[in-house]
Design an enzyme around this catalytic site. Sequence first.
Site, PDB file in Angstrom:
ATOM      1  N   CYS A 181       0.975  -0.853   0.083  1.00 42.59           N
ATOM      2  CA  CYS A 181      -0.103  -0.013  -0.363  1.00 42.59           C
ATOM      3  C   CYS A 181       1.193   1.278  -0.160  1.00 42.59           C
ATOM      4  O   CYS A 181       0.699   2.201  -0.160  1.00 42.59           O
ATOM      5  CB  CYS A 181      -0.868   0.208   1.369  1.00 42.59           C
ATOM      6  SG  CYS A 181      -2.483  -1.438   1.175  1.00 42.59           S
ATOM      7  N   CYS A 226       0.323   1.870   6.898  1.00 42.94           N
ATOM      8  CA  CYS A 226       0.498   1.226   6.553  1.00 42.94           C
ATOM      9  C   CYS A 226       0.586   0.478   6.141  1.00 42.94           C
ATOM     10  O   CYS A 226       0.057   0.650   4.312  1.00 42.94           O
ATOM     11  CB  CYS A 226      -0.522   0.591   8.181  1.00 42.94           C
ATOM     12  SG  CYS A 226      -1.975   0.449   7.542  1.00 42.94           S
TER      13      CYS A 226
END
Length: 460
Positions: A124, A444
């Site tokens: 991500c 994250c």
Amino acid sequence: MTTILTYPFKNLPTTSKWALRFSIRPLSCSSQLRAAPAVQTKTKKTLAKPNIRNVVVVDGVRTPFLLSGTSGLLHRTSVPKEVVDYIIFGTVIQEVKTSNVAREAALGAGFSDKTPAHTVTMACISANQAMTTGVGLIASGQCDVIVAGGVELMSDVPIRHSRKMRKLMLDLNKAKSMGQRLSLISKFRFNFLAPELPAVAEFSTSETMGHSADRLAAAFAVSRLEQDEYALRSHSLAKKAQDEGLLSDVVPFKVPGKDTVTKDNGIRPSSLEQMAKLKPAFIKPYGTVTAANSSFLTDGASAMLIMAEEKALAMGYKPKAYLRDFMYVSQDPKDQLLLGPTYATPKVLEKAGLTMNDIDAFEFHEAFSGQILANFKAMDSDWFAENYMGRKTKVGLPPLEKFNNWGGSLSLGHPFGATGCRLVMAAANRLRKEGGQYGLVAACAAGGQGHAMIVEAYPK
């Protein structure tokens, strides 16, 4: 953290020390669904470093982020293609035919075949890695002008044959006689045809990210109501920003065979009553993570034009922001998968010589409401800081009135490889709009990794 988080959800003791410790100060967003009005801040010190080139964001754009399965930078900036020194893009679920999607996109967009391009992948935070790689190339003097971005197409992910079927087809291709081919075909079984579908799961733990988010929310005593309230806040602020024309980085995109899409289509403010009706999505029937308080599978792309400051000014551009210090971190992918912002935030602040009070705009990636609120509780805990981060004092809680004021991944969407650029442009545009000087971007990522970066507003 390994003591509590590794338990199955239904076995979590109701009086565990984690639950008691982190349920004392619940986080409620219901009274803060609307962001506070912009506050003009006093000019602080600049983060320029001696003998290091300033790297600036000239502009950034993205396609509308679209729900999976539903329906440019060059034009916006008028940058001559020949001045771009390098192109870097991030992506997560790669198509074999375009494994270096940065190069294929560059050629498709008409860039010179002499312009190098490469693709990075870091889950991500792939676009974050693309940007910071570009920052390094410019700061070191290797390049002056870089296009960095990311892309993800969840509506058409590669689906593989089963391993047995793949092996059979490869062996057939190597067979040299009809007898060898017939012998191999005789080994075929219908279950060979079962496809291998991609899953948002950790290779090292085989656990889906949603399952991990559910366990994290339980460990930090984040309730279902708190998660739904936060998700409603995200959608409400995103709808307000969209209606007021604040999402200026979105450019229209013509979907092949369909209409031109002009705005994000996942922004859907609901009600707590409607959200409460949804069943748990991952840990059933006891979980608290649902479709309503999770980010959705998304199609989208983003791109940023970043330059050495002197180059941008020489070409007549007015930059939007400086890209300053950044930090990457890694934790245990089993029990701290989604705590990257908690670990990265204090490190990048210390590196930049700033404190939480210096930050005017926070832009954190919202994978799940429970993930955001668990990070909040970890950041606001002296106990967590001392026992898990080796710090004497807590990181500190980001003020909600400065946090994701124009919505976040829960509402705008999360194309895995493209979100990082959206976060940086949101911070840069908010600083210009709200009169702030410093923004903090954090996210994250799968693998237990995380990233944080300081964005500094360019003087008006």
